[in-house]
Motif scaffolding. Structure first.
Motif, short mmCIF file in Angstrom:
data_model
loop_
_atom_site.label_atom_id
_atom_site.label_comp_id
_atom_site.label_asym_id
_atom_site.label_seq_id
_atom_site.Cartn_x
_atom_site.Cartn_y
_atom_site.Cartn_z
N VAL A 1 -27.85 -20.83 67.74
CA VAL A 1 -29.16 -20.76 68.67
C VAL A 1 -29.36 -19.44 68.61
O VAL A 1 -28.48 -18.51 68.90
CB VAL A 1 -28.71 -21.21 69.95
N PRO A 2 -30.70 -19.03 68.36
CA PRO A 2 -31.04 -17.73 68.74
C PRO A 2 -31.38 -17.38 70.25
O PRO A 2 -32.16 -17.34 70.72
CB PRO A 2 -32.37 -17.48 67.75
N PHE A 3 -30.15 -17.05 70.68
CA PHE A 3 -30.09 -17.30 72.28
C PHE A 3 -31.06 -16.38 72.87
O PHE A 3 -31.69 -16.87 73.99
CB PHE A 3 -28.65 -17.46 72.57
N PRO B 1 -27.46 -9.80 68.43
CA PRO B 1 -28.42 -10.81 68.94
C PRO B 1 -29.35 -11.32 67.83
O PRO B 1 -30.04 -10.72 67.30
CB PRO B 1 -29.04 -10.18 70.22
N SER B 2 -29.42 -12.86 67.77
CA SER B 2 -30.32 -13.36 67.11
C SER B 2 -30.70 -12.64 65.84
O SER B 2 -31.96 -12.23 65.21
CB SER B 2 -31.63 -13.48 67.67
N VAL B 3 -29.51 -12.81 64.81
CA VAL B 3 -29.57 -11.96 63.61
C VAL B 3 -30.43 -12.66 62.58
O VAL B 3 -30.07 -13.96 62.23
CB VAL B 3 -28.23 -11.46 63.11
N ARG C 1 -39.29 -11.03 61.42
CA ARG C 1 -38.40 -9.59 62.02
C ARG C 1 -38.60 -9.81 63.34
O ARG C 1 -39.65 -9.86 64.20
CB ARG C 1 -39.43 -8.35 61.46
N ASP C 2 -37.48 -9.66 64.03
CA ASP C 2 -37.25 -9.83 65.60
C ASP C 2 -37.49 -8.36 66.13
O ASP C 2 -36.58 -7.48 65.91
CB ASP C 2 -36.07 -10.58 65.82
N ALA C 3 -38.24 -8.33 67.20
CA ALA C 3 -38.22 -7.07 67.83
C ALA C 3 -37.60 -7.16 69.17
O ALA C 3 -37.21 -5.84 69.87
CB ALA C 3 -39.73 -6.55 67.98
N VAL C 4 -37.62 -8.37 69.91
CA VAL C 4 -37.20 -8.38 71.25
C VAL C 4 -35.91 -8.75 71.43
O VAL C 4 -35.36 -8.55 72.87
CB VAL C 4 -38.16 -9.19 72.11
N SER C 5 -34.91 -9.55 70.55
CA SER C 5 -33.71 -10.07 70.84
C SER C 5 -32.72 -9.05 71.48
O SER C 5 -32.20 -9.21 72.28
CB SER C 5 -33.01 -10.69 69.71
N PRO C 6 -32.61 -7.65 70.95
CA PRO C 6 -31.86 -6.77 71.42
C PRO C 6 -32.18 -6.42 72.90
O PRO C 6 -31.18 -6.10 73.67
CB PRO C 6 -31.78 -5.64 70.35
N PHE C 7 -33.32 -6.40 73.28
CA PHE C 7 -33.74 -5.92 74.72
C PHE C 7 -33.22 -7.22 75.83
O PHE C 7 -32.95 -6.89 76.42
CB PHE C 7 -35.23 -5.91 74.76
N SER D 1 -25.19 -14.29 67.26
CA SER D 1 -26.17 -15.57 67.43
C SER D 1 -27.13 -15.31 66.28
O SER D 1 -27.57 -14.34 65.60
CB SER D 1 -26.91 -15.39 68.69
N LEU D 2 -27.60 -16.77 65.79
CA LEU D 2 -28.18 -16.60 64.41
C LEU D 2 -29.60 -16.74 64.66
O LEU D 2 -30.20 -17.68 65.40
CB LEU D 2 -27.54 -18.05 63.88
N GLY D 3 -30.27 -16.02 63.89
CA GLY D 3 -31.73 -15.87 63.86
C GLY D 3 -32.32 -16.76 62.83
O GLY D 3 -33.23 -17.51 62.81
N ASP D 4 -32.01 -16.39 61.88
CA ASP D 4 -32.31 -16.85 60.59
C ASP D 4 -31.39 -17.79 59.68
O ASP D 4 -30.44 -16.91 59.25
CB ASP D 4 -33.16 -16.04 59.39
N HIS D 5 -31.28 -19.01 59.32
CA HIS D 5 -30.13 -19.43 59.15
C HIS D 5 -29.74 -19.20 57.48
O HIS D 5 -28.87 -19.33 56.93
CB HIS D 5 -30.36 -21.09 59.25
#
Length: 623
Positions: free
Chosen positions: A514-516, A403-405, A368-374, A429-433
């Motif tokens: 890339v989870p850029f 971002p980094s989904v 669970r990504d908290a920071v990519s939208p920031f 951008s891809l977070g979890d493939h």
């Protein structure tokens, strides 16, 4: 009715109102203000707050002081609360009252009769909360200076382990139940609930997405206790975080930043932080900002006995003398009318595609990504384009950034297709493939396999420009793409696709595996390269250009009613050139900004170069 909401704006007596205030504790009593009650001290303090130009005071209603016995709410305490509200009104201040306060400065000031029972699932505790909230609402129902009741400041910290198990539906029901109790006694009083940065960014279900029943969505912006790697109080990330949190909350309703301040920094750093952070919040469109806190305290009672550093984070010293941070705040308060963001929707949207957990907490659940939208927000800000943060894309969004989904649902895919068919350019951008891949049909490429070694995948090359990739920081599995219907825009050193664009309907999807954004989340990494140039390439594909160009990416540029707000997020003074897109560069305005300084300027219409000096950060200037 004094306060109401209309078209996303807070109004008082049907006029736009921006809350500019402080959290208040008496110097000697501190958190014991209701027990060691001294109305003369309170009245004098409230007059001083108003004389400083502020219009709002936030006060904690410590639940245990008002409800010592589960069978009844203490009438004397309610009388004191009403008197404080009346004293604030006499001084010209509105009030935010944080009821159900149990968590304060890192510890519980708990009810003696709760005995560990759940606030959210125990029927007796739920009934007790309704009783208390209804009693408070009834006490102030006829007062026109109550801006809002807060249903428990950072309430999830009362029991973080249990809070983490609550579903969004459970939190929404809890909100609805207590809002209903308030409405029974005070139908016109606004209701909010305040949360820290981690919660707002998705650390529990007590986030903006669950707050549909609330009128205001209150957020806290302290860089020291935020997820991700914010290097220092003076980091550009630090001073842009509160505004981003307000934008994120504002996607779900009307945002209020009701705690903002600094810890672990000296007076000058605190003042510099507040200058840029508050200016950025105000131009973000938030309903207001409430700074932590009015004055240092000399109290030795809890919670200060365990955390004495909490006694010295005020805008004033205990003897009443102002600190530099108060001077900085007063300048912002005086100029606040000029820092009102124009209401035009942005052409660019950050869409934090969050998916939905199945609730099992199994090995199949993605990170669970908290920071990519920031980070997406920061990169777009560095391009000086106007940005919305949205729940779903709207028709006016020319570029949508996902971002980094980590997880995408069928409902998310439907919104994605709708945006594409409307003609938007969507960057994804891809977070979890496994859970985040939107499908080969949309991407124009398929995943061949994953490769944990990540060999020859350590950089992305796009027309000769190179961006490094850190898969460890990204916490992601490298994958191999094979293009199908899509066009390869960028590749890895091994020649496999890294960025693919695919036509979908009237729009196009720009995809990278890339989870850029998430791979930027390491201390110092954000300054290692001009990462925003990756986003600039995507913006160019979408035909997006900044309305106002600026020579420094760390200077925030926001159109406001009085011209254009310029906020320097650097920790040093800068000189920048600013001009309208398409105008002659010789007509650019030259602006000197102090460290974390800001100004509002009107851009020149002539071909003569104009210079604006801002030794202080309060000027509203024209060429």
């Amino acid at each position: 009715m004094a306060f109401r909401l209309h078209e996303g704006r807070l109004l008082r007596d049907d006029r736009p109102f921006t809350a500019l205030g402080v959290t208040y504790f008496p110097v000697r009593a501190g958190c014991r203000l209701w027990v060691d009650w001294d109305p003369d001290v309170v009245a004098a303090d409230l007059r001083r707050i108003a004389e400083a130009g502020l219009n709002t005071v936030r006060v904690f209603v410590f639940w245990r002081d008002f409800h010592p016995d589960p069978r009844h709410v203490d009438g004397q305490a309610l009388t004191r609360l009403r008197l404080l509200v009346e004293l604030a009104e006499a001084a010209g201040l509105s009030c935010v009252l944080s009821v159900l306060t149990l968590f304060m400065n890192g510890q519980l000031l708990d009810l003696p009769w709760r005995r560990g029972r759940s606030l959210w699932r125990d029927p007796q505790m739920l009934a007790a909360q309704e009783t208390f909230v209804r009693a408070v609402a009834a006490t102030i129902a006829d007062r026109t200076n109550v801006l809002a009741l807060d249903l428990g400041d950072e309430i999830s910290n009362v029991d973080p382990a249990e809070a983490a198990t609550l579903t969004p539906a459970e939190v929404a029901r809890w909100y609805g139940r207590l809002v209903g109790a308030v409405r029974q006694a005070a139908p016109e009083v606004l209701v909010c609930q305040a949360n820290n940065a981690l919660t707002v960014l998705g650390g529990s279900a007590f986030g903006p997405a669950s707050g549909r029943a609330l009128d205001l969505l209150a957020v806290h912006g302290f860089p020291l206790w935020s997820p991700g790697h914010i290097e220092s109080t003076l980091s550009p990330k630090a001073t842009q975080l509160p505004a981003f949190l307000a934008r994120l909350a504002g996607a779900h309703g009307v945002a209020l930043v009701d705690e903002l301040g600094t810890y672990g920094a000296d007076d000058e750093v605190a003042a510099a932080y507040l200058r840029a952070a508050v200016a950025s919040v105000l131009v973000s469109g938030a309903a207001g900002v409430i700074v932590w806190c009015w004055q240092d305290t000399t109290s030795t009672a809890e919670p200060y006995d365990r955390r004495p550093a909490e006694r010295v984070v005020g805008l004033h010293r205990a003897d009443g003398t102002p600190k530099p941070v108060m001077t900085a705040y007063r300048q912002l308060v005086d100029a606040a009318p000029a820092l009102v963001r124009t209401t035009e929707p942005a052409g660019v949207a950050v869409w934090p595609v969050a998916g939905q957990l199945a609730g099992g907490g199994s090995y199949l659940d993605p990170h669970r990504d908290a920071v990519s939208p920031f980070f997406a927000y920061l990169l777009l800000k560095r391009l000086h384009v106007e940005v919305d943060v949205v729940v779903t894309p709207a028709a006016g969004h020319q570029l949508v950034v996902c971002p980094s989904v980590d997880q995408v649902t069928l409902e998310d895919l439907a919104h994605l297709r709708a945006a594409l068919h409307r003609g938007a350019t969507v960057y994804y951008s891809l977070g979890d493939h496994l859970h985040g891949f939107p499908g080969a049909e949309l991407v124009g490429a398929e995943i061949v396999d994953y490769d944990l070694t990540g060999r020859d995948r350590q950089e992305v090359v796009w027309d000769g420009e190179v961006w490094p990739v850190d898969w460890t920081v990204a916490r992601a599995v490298p994958t191999t793409l094979r293009a199908t219907s899509g066009q390869v825009l960028a590749a890895y050193p091994d020649g496999t696709p890294a960025v693919v664009v695919n036509a979908v309907g009237a729009g196009r999807l720009v995809f990278t595996n890339v989870p850029f954004e998430r791979q930027l989340d390491a201390a110092g990494r954000f300054t290692l390269a001009p990462w925003e140039r990756f986003y600039r390439r995507i913006a160019e594909l979408a035909g997006v250009r900044p309305a106002v160009r600026c020579s420094d990416p760390e200077v925030e540029v926001v159109p406001v009613d009085g011209g254009v707000a310029l906020i320097n997020h650097r920790d040093r003074a800068v000189t920048v050139r600013v001009g309208r897109d398409g105008d002659d560069p010789d007509a650019d305005l030259v602006v000197d900004l102090t460290e974390k300084g800001w100004t509002v300027a009107r851009l020149p219409m002539t071909s003569n170069t104009a210079t604006l000096n801002t030794a202080t950060s309060t000027a509203v200037s024209s060429a």
